[in-house]
Design a protein around this motif. Structure first.
Motif, mmCIF file in Angstrom:
data_model
loop_
_atom_site.group_PDB
_atom_site.id
_atom_site.type_symbol
_atom_site.label_atom_id
_atom_site.label_comp_id
_atom_site.label_asym_id
_atom_site.label_seq_id
_atom_site.Cartn_x
_atom_site.Cartn_y
_atom_site.Cartn_z
ATOM 1 N N ALA A 70 0.838 -1.205 0.000
ATOM 2 C CA ALA A 70 0.000 0.000 0.000
ATOM 3 C C ALA A 70 0.871 1.252 0.000
ATOM 4 C CB ALA A 70 -0.934 -0.005 1.207
ATOM 5 N N LYS A 71 1.966 1.208 0.743
ATOM 6 C CA LYS A 71 2.890 2.338 0.813
ATOM 7 C C LYS A 71 3.504 2.631 -0.555
ATOM 8 C CE LYS A 71 6.901 3.848 3.460
ATOM 9 N NZ LYS A 71 7.922 3.435 4.420
ATOM 10 N N LYS A 72 3.835 1.579 -1.294
ATOM 11 C CA LYS A 72 4.363 1.775 -2.649
ATOM 12 C C LYS A 72 3.283 2.314 -3.577
ATOM 13 C CE LYS A 72 8.003 -1.719 -2.562
ATOM 14 N NZ LYS A 72 8.453 -3.003 -3.120
ATOM 15 N N ALA A 73 2.063 1.812 -3.440
ATOM 16 C CA ALA A 73 0.967 2.211 -4.331
ATOM 17 C C ALA A 73 0.584 3.674 -4.143
ATOM 18 C CB ALA A 73 -0.247 1.318 -4.095
ATOM 19 N N ILE A 74 0.595 4.164 -2.899
ATOM 20 C CA ILE A 74 0.118 5.525 -2.625
ATOM 21 C C ILE A 74 0.927 6.575 -3.377
ATOM 22 C CG2 ILE A 74 1.473 6.036 -0.547
ATOM 23 C CD1 ILE A 74 -1.077 7.189 0.704
ATOM 24 N N LEU A 75 2.204 6.304 -3.617
ATOM 25 C CA LEU A 75 3.063 7.247 -4.331
ATOM 26 C C LEU A 75 2.475 7.628 -5.690
ATOM 27 C CD1 LEU A 75 5.915 8.679 -4.691
ATOM 28 C CD2 LEU A 75 6.536 6.615 -5.929
ATOM 29 N N PHE A 76 1.919 6.667 -6.400
ATOM 30 C CA PHE A 76 1.432 6.910 -7.756
ATOM 31 C C PHE A 76 0.200 7.811 -7.774
ATOM 32 C CE2 PHE A 76 3.691 2.845 -7.914
ATOM 33 C CZ PHE A 76 4.671 3.182 -8.834
ATOM 34 N N TYR A 77 -0.527 7.853 -6.677
ATOM 35 C CA TYR A 77 -1.734 8.675 -6.597
ATOM 36 C C TYR A 77 -1.427 10.112 -6.184
ATOM 37 C CZ TYR A 77 -4.317 4.439 -7.480
ATOM 38 O OH TYR A 77 -4.806 3.300 -8.072
ATOM 39 N N LYS A 78 -0.149 10.405 -5.930
ATOM 40 C CA LYS A 78 0.312 11.784 -5.775
ATOM 41 C C LYS A 78 0.642 12.241 -7.191
ATOM 42 C CE LYS A 78 2.279 10.823 -1.259
ATOM 43 N NZ LYS A 78 3.485 10.671 -0.444
ATOM 44 N N ILE A 79 -0.376 12.652 -7.907
ATOM 45 C CA ILE A 79 -0.262 12.903 -9.340
ATOM 46 C C ILE A 79 0.689 14.073 -9.624
ATOM 47 C CG2 ILE A 79 -1.553 13.543 -11.421
ATOM 48 C CD1 ILE A 79 -2.157 10.718 -10.396
ATOM 49 N N GLN A 80 1.571 13.863 -10.591
ATOM 50 C CA GLN A 80 2.464 14.906 -11.084
ATOM 51 C C GLN A 80 2.653 14.686 -12.581
ATOM 52 O OE1 GLN A 80 6.658 12.974 -9.920
ATOM 53 N NE2 GLN A 80 5.697 13.962 -8.209
ATOM 54 N N ASP A 81 3.129 15.729 -13.251
ATOM 55 C CA ASP A 81 3.269 15.661 -14.711
ATOM 56 C C ASP A 81 4.311 14.644 -15.155
ATOM 57 O OD1 ASP A 81 1.352 17.595 -14.992
ATOM 58 O OD2 ASP A 81 2.787 19.246 -15.051
ATOM 59 N N LYS A 82 5.452 14.647 -14.489
ATOM 60 C CA LYS A 82 6.537 13.754 -14.889
ATOM 61 C C LYS A 82 6.350 12.397 -14.224
ATOM 62 C CE LYS A 82 9.894 17.463 -15.352
ATOM 63 N NZ LYS A 82 11.134 18.015 -14.831
ATOM 64 N N PRO A 83 6.918 11.336 -14.806
ATOM 65 C CA PRO A 83 6.893 10.026 -14.134
ATOM 66 C C PRO A 83 7.575 10.123 -12.774
ATOM 67 C CG PRO A 83 7.621 9.790 -16.409
ATOM 68 C CD PRO A 83 7.558 11.263 -16.124
ATOM 69 N N HIS A 84 7.108 9.349 -11.817
ATOM 70 C CA HIS A 84 7.683 9.360 -10.476
ATOM 71 C C HIS A 84 9.095 8.785 -10.487
ATOM 72 C CE1 HIS A 84 3.384 9.705 -9.355
ATOM 73 N NE2 HIS A 84 3.881 10.393 -8.344
ATOM 74 N N GLU A 85 9.927 9.340 -9.646
ATOM 75 C CA GLU A 85 11.267 8.782 -9.440
ATOM 76 C C GLU A 85 11.121 7.680 -8.405
ATOM 77 O OE1 GLU A 85 14.688 10.543 -9.816
ATOM 78 O OE2 GLU A 85 13.982 12.056 -11.219
ATOM 79 N N LEU A 86 11.392 6.463 -8.798
ATOM 80 C CA LEU A 86 11.207 5.319 -7.909
ATOM 81 C C LEU A 86 12.535 4.937 -7.273
ATOM 82 C CD1 LEU A 86 8.861 3.192 -10.187
ATOM 83 C CD2 LEU A 86 8.242 4.880 -8.457
ATOM 84 N N ASP A 87 12.518 4.761 -5.947
ATOM 85 C CA ASP A 87 13.750 4.387 -5.260
ATOM 86 C C ASP A 87 13.991 2.883 -5.370
ATOM 87 O OD1 ASP A 87 12.221 3.069 -3.307
ATOM 88 O OD2 ASP A 87 12.184 4.826 -1.992
ATOM 89 N N SER A 88 15.005 2.411 -4.663
ATOM 90 C CA SER A 88 15.433 1.013 -4.794
ATOM 91 C C SER A 88 14.423 0.016 -4.225
ATOM 92 C CB SER A 88 16.789 0.809 -4.127
ATOM 93 O OG SER A 88 16.698 1.127 -2.747
ATOM 94 N N THR A 89 13.410 0.484 -3.489
ATOM 95 C CA THR A 89 12.403 -0.453 -2.975
ATOM 96 C C THR A 89 11.463 -0.929 -4.084
ATOM 97 O OG1 THR A 89 10.859 1.314 -2.349
ATOM 98 C CG2 THR A 89 12.443 0.572 -0.670
ATOM 99 N N TYR A 90 11.453 -0.227 -5.200
ATOM 100 C CA TYR A 90 10.630 -0.618 -6.346
ATOM 101 C C TYR A 90 11.491 -1.412 -7.323
ATOM 102 C CZ TYR A 90 7.322 2.957 -4.784
ATOM 103 O OH TYR A 90 6.443 3.715 -4.052
#
Length: 196
Positions: A103-123
């Motif tokens: 759920a913690k990983k999923a919530i990041l994507f719903y913080k909508i921004q124009d550019k693709p999210h920068e994903l850390d090493s946990t992804y």
């Protein structure tokens, strides 16, 4: 006679292989049959509204994350929360996820921004994740959310694919729910949404 016996054994093995191969067996499992409605699950909330571009008149979804907190409770609790907030039109629960980290990983994507999210090493860039889509409308009289089923199977791809898919679907007034680590988990979530 020996040839008939060999042929019948071969056909029996082929028939059994069709129903008992590992891939087929996984596809035939109905996840909801064994679901414990008291199991611990996780979710978070979003708000979905339609917005019209003043210049073009084009209508899309505007999605906002409602808080940064991951909620937890039983699957029954999740179902009750989903029903309650869809009914009053305040927010929509995204989930249920089997694990807090998921759920913690999923919530990041719903913080909508124009550019693709920068994903850390946990992804894990190569991990396959799963999601599904639906339409979200507002009932004119009650202003409650109405979920419209969208035909189609569970979609899959990488985290990056989900990020792009979510944003592009919002432009087409389609809501994307996920990403889930396992297909049966996404199927179960989709089943729960279809009850509302």
């Amino acid at each position: 006679m020996k040839n008939i016996f060999k042929l019948s054994v071969l056909l029996t093995l082929m028939f059994a292989g069709t129903f008992y191969s590992p891939n087929t067996a996984r596809a035939q499992v109905n996840y909801s049959d064994n679901m414990d409605e008291n199991r611990l699950v996780y979710w978070f909330y979003v708000s979905v509204r339609e917005k019209e571009d003043s210049e073009t008149g084009y209508v899309s979804y505007n999605l906002q994350l409602k808080g940064n907190r991951i909620q937890h409770g039983s699957q029954k609790d999740y179902d009750r929360e989903l029903w309650k907030y869809l009914g009053n039109g305040q927010k929509m629960a995204i989930g249920p996820f089997n694990e807090y980290e998921e759920a913690k990983k999923a919530i990041l994507f719903y913080k909508i921004q124009d550019k693709p999210h920068e994903l850390d090493s946990t992804y894990d860039e190569n991990q396959t994740v799963f999601w599904f889509v639906l339409h979200v409308n507002r009932r004119p009289r009650s202003n409650s959310y109405q979920l419209i089923r969208k035909p189609g199977a569970i979609a899959s791809g990488t985290y990056h694919d989900f990020d792009v898919f979510l944003k592009e679907n919002l432009m087409m007034r389609v809501m994307t729910v996920g990403p889930f680590n396992y297909m049966p988990e996404a199927e179960e979530a989709k089943r729960i949404y279809r009850l509302h």
